[in-house]
Design an enzyme around this catalytic site. Sequence first.
Site, PDB file in Angstrom:
ATOM      1  N   GLN A 260      62.091   5.755  59.922  1.00  0.00           N
ATOM      2  CA  GLN A 260      62.203   5.985  58.475  1.00  0.00           C
ATOM      3  C   GLN A 260      63.299   5.117  57.859  1.00  0.00           C
ATOM      4  O   GLN A 260      63.224   4.787  56.675  1.00  0.00           O
ATOM      5  CB  GLN A 260      62.526   7.465  58.184  1.00  0.00           C
ATOM      6  CG  GLN A 260      61.406   8.433  58.508  1.00  0.00           C
ATOM      7  CD  GLN A 260      61.550   9.036  59.902  1.00  0.00           C
ATOM      8  OE1 GLN A 260      62.178   8.443  60.782  1.00  0.00           O
ATOM      9  NE2 GLN A 260      60.974  10.195  60.113  1.00  0.00           N
TER      10      GLN A 260
ATOM     11  N   ARG B 191      56.702  23.102  58.723  1.00  0.00           N
ATOM     12  CA  ARG B 191      57.752  22.495  59.555  1.00  0.00           C
ATOM     13  C   ARG B 191      58.922  23.473  59.600  1.00  0.00           C
ATOM     14  O   ARG B 191      59.257  24.088  58.584  1.00  0.00           O
ATOM     15  CB  ARG B 191      58.182  21.125  58.992  1.00  0.00           C
ATOM     16  CG  ARG B 191      57.050  20.089  59.151  1.00  0.00           C
ATOM     17  CD  ARG B 191      57.544  18.691  58.864  1.00  0.00           C
ATOM     18  NE  ARG B 191      58.434  18.230  59.909  1.00  0.00           N
ATOM     19  CZ  ARG B 191      59.268  17.184  59.758  1.00  0.00           C
ATOM     20  NH1 ARG B 191      59.314  16.533  58.610  1.00  0.00           N
ATOM     21  NH2 ARG B 191      60.040  16.805  60.761  1.00  0.00           N
TER      22      ARG B 191
ATOM     23  N   ASP C  33      68.646  18.738  56.333  1.00  0.00           N
ATOM     24  CA  ASP C  33      67.431  19.553  56.300  1.00  0.00           C
ATOM     25  C   ASP C  33      67.738  21.040  56.209  1.00  0.00           C
ATOM     26  O   ASP C  33      66.915  21.821  55.736  1.00  0.00           O
ATOM     27  CB  ASP C  33      66.566  19.256  57.528  1.00  0.00           C
ATOM     28  CG  ASP C  33      65.958  17.864  57.425  1.00  0.00           C
ATOM     29  OD1 ASP C  33      66.670  16.889  57.721  1.00  0.00           O
ATOM     30  OD2 ASP C  33      64.795  17.761  56.997  1.00  0.00           O
TER      31      ASP C  33
ATOM     32  N   ARG D 101      57.545  13.815  53.545  1.00  0.00           N
ATOM     33  CA  ARG D 101      58.674  14.180  54.397  1.00  0.00           C
ATOM     34  C   ARG D 101      59.958  14.055  53.580  1.00  0.00           C
ATOM     35  O   ARG D 101      59.971  13.527  52.478  1.00  0.00           O
ATOM     36  CB  ARG D 101      58.708  13.372  55.698  1.00  0.00           C
ATOM     37  CG  ARG D 101      58.273  11.943  55.673  1.00  0.00           C
ATOM     38  CD  ARG D 101      59.161  11.015  54.916  1.00  0.00           C
ATOM     39  NE  ARG D 101      60.527  11.122  55.391  1.00  0.00           N
ATOM     40  CZ  ARG D 101      61.590  10.769  54.697  1.00  0.00           C
ATOM     41  NH1 ARG D 101      61.459  10.278  53.462  1.00  0.00           N
ATOM     42  NH2 ARG D 101      62.802  10.872  55.170  1.00  0.00           N
ATOM     43  N   GLY D 102      61.050  14.575  54.152  1.00  0.00           N
ATOM     44  CA  GLY D 102      62.301  14.701  53.411  1.00  0.00           C
ATOM     45  C   GLY D 102      62.392  16.134  52.914  1.00  0.00           C
ATOM     46  O   GLY D 102      61.466  16.631  52.265  1.00  0.00           O
ATOM     47  N   ALA D 103      63.510  16.803  53.226  1.00  0.00           N
ATOM     48  CA  ALA D 103      63.605  18.242  52.970  1.00  0.00           C
ATOM     49  C   ALA D 103      63.283  18.627  51.516  1.00  0.00           C
ATOM     50  O   ALA D 103      62.445  19.501  51.274  1.00  0.00           O
ATOM     51  CB  ALA D 103      64.987  18.742  53.391  1.00  0.00           C
TER      52      ALA D 103
ATOM     53  N   ASN E  47      70.184  17.722  60.495  1.00  0.00           N
ATOM     54  CA  ASN E  47      69.584  16.553  59.863  1.00  0.00           C
ATOM     55  C   ASN E  47      68.883  15.763  60.962  1.00  0.00           C
ATOM     56  O   ASN E  47      68.926  16.113  62.143  1.00  0.00           O
ATOM     57  CB  ASN E  47      70.658  15.708  59.148  1.00  0.00           C
ATOM     58  CG  ASN E  47      70.066  14.619  58.270  1.00  0.00           C
ATOM     59  OD1 ASN E  47      69.137  14.871  57.490  1.00  0.00           O
ATOM     60  ND2 ASN E  47      70.563  13.402  58.389  1.00  0.00           N
ATOM     61  N   LYS E  48      68.211  14.699  60.569  1.00  0.00           N
ATOM     62  CA  LYS E  48      67.440  13.859  61.507  1.00  0.00           C
ATOM     63  C   LYS E  48      68.218  13.595  62.796  1.00  0.00           C
ATOM     64  O   LYS E  48      69.413  13.313  62.761  1.00  0.00           O
ATOM     65  CB  LYS E  48      67.111  12.537  60.796  1.00  0.00           C
ATOM     66  CG  LYS E  48      66.344  11.529  61.636  1.00  0.00           C
ATOM     67  CD  LYS E  48      65.012  12.055  62.138  1.00  0.00           C
ATOM     68  CE  LYS E  48      64.152  12.546  60.989  1.00  0.00           C
ATOM     69  NZ  LYS E  48      63.001  13.358  61.448  1.00  0.00           N
TER      70      LYS E  48
END
Lengths: 317, 317
Positions: free
Chosen positions: B161, B53, B202, B17-19, B212-213
């Site tokens: 996270q 995703r 993201d 995970r993480g763009a 973003n998150k």
Amino acid sequence: MGDPGEVVEAIRNLRVRGAPAIGVAGAYALVLAAGIGGAAGVRETAPGVAAARPTAVNLRWAVERMLHRLDGLGATESREEVEIALLEEAEAIQREDEEACRAIGERGAALLGNPCTLLTHCNAGALATAGSGTALGIVYTAVDAGKRVRVYADETRPLLQGARLTAWELHRAGVPVTVIADSVAGSVLASGDVDAVIVGADRIAANGDAANKIGTYPLAVLASRHEVPFYVAAPLSTFDPTCACGNDIPIEERSPAELSNPFGVNVVPEGVSVYNPAFDVTPAALVTAWICETGVIRSPDSASIAAHLESGPLQPS
Amino acid sequence: MGDPGEVVEAIRNLRVRGAPAIGVAGAYALVLAAGIGGAAGVRETAPGVAAARPTAVNLRWAVERMLHRLDGLGATESREEVEIALLEEAEAIQREDEEACRAIGERGAALLGNPCTLLTHCNAGALATAGSGTALGIVYTAVDAGKRVRVYADETRPLLQGARLTAWELHRAGVPVTVIADSVAGSVLASGDVDAVIVGADRIAANGDAANKIGTYPLAVLASRHEVPFYVAAPLSTFDPTCACGNDIPIEERSPAELSNPFGVNVVPEGVSVYNPAFDVTPAALVTAWICETGVIRSPDSASIAAHLESGPLQPS
């Protein structure tokens, strides 16, 4: 429970929680103290009860009211007579809180449109008061009046009172409720899907600054940005005229384990520090109105709040 | 992993995970596809990888770049030749992301005072990129340069996270870190204890709106209210010129169980609905600066962002 110490423990461990409910529980703790030790027992027990949790002023208020009743008794009164008088007073506090919830419910419900989508935080319902709740009392009253109400409930980390208590209460009452992470409130408010935010309070300063469950302040900032009304529903017993403003309200810091060890699982690496304040303060300027049993206070200053408090029936004289 | 489907599953389940990291992983998924099915296998596999995703554009960007490389090969190229070419391209994407992290770290660290207290959300560190991270890359670079940096890490519900990854990374690197519930950020910003908020992204639209998150948008609103700089650290591969503004960015909605069933414990009563968007959008007007590998973009409009992207070395031509 037969021992006031058990009540204090129950308040500390949040088995009883919600500002009005812990006020009522604190009053009954002193009835137990009277039964065991009479007037002297009450005076000895009172400071520990008042200090069980620092932020919700209803607890200190209820203890002071019980002591005031005790002061009004003659010095010759027997243990039994003290117990009976304090039981009367505790029952009065409980009855008045039930009545306050009912009145808050009616005053708040009148402010809502139909249909109406609300956002709330933590639990200010029947599980937090002696009655139907403050914020949720408004929901129940609106629904009883035939309004179609939907509710977004913030889960309310760390202890999840929104997911566990508010969602349970509302679902049981047949009110459509959607649980969201606390951090989702921004998106939901930005989407235009929320007509009003309603929360309870643990202490309201003389100028209207309101302490409530951590995460309330960010909600108020977001509601203001999106021009959504932000209501604080609370009985007069939540106002503390001895706090000039929010900075004077003590903010309880609770165990890091509430955050770092949910359900017995370590989610924060060993050695990392955790900061876990239980409340934050919302400045009066972000509150659209305070909904009390005696009226709806809009954009107050200290003078108008003081006048409102004086008119109220619930303050110890 | 030997199968591109396994990589897609790992991306879907957030094991990667993480763009930036999922962009790199997506590129390697197509190398695996080339090894199995040559050019035809890559073309068949690409849409599923790109769609694993929906929000982080780096994934689509990396897949498009791999296809662009494939398009540049002769039609007669063998399976082995295709695989070698695509491996080269995936390694280039990985190397460039490492380099981007390094450059973002330097540009961002230069913006920080000494000492300095930061607030971050989710994880934009070594566990989210091929390099040292974007937001956390800045922290590491500042610390390496001798600055005293402390970090507040939002725990980042529902998947934590921040508590689990960011706190682990920073603690391991010897950077003092304090984990807070997401809803505590308001109090911490109001206290004046935070010098800057730094987050990753993201997807950044052509006008600078940044997805973003979930929970990033409330942070930006709070930072703006308290006049704390709000920085978005992201490589150019995170910009999506095909999205005019944030409304065009697709927001992934993930399983309600992420929220309602942490660690196998039901915290939301049966029958209650849950809304679990994984991202939100922060309007460009709330961002103090976008920190990219090629420069720091302050208060941009669409034209200045477009010019900046054209100057960048990382876009597929």
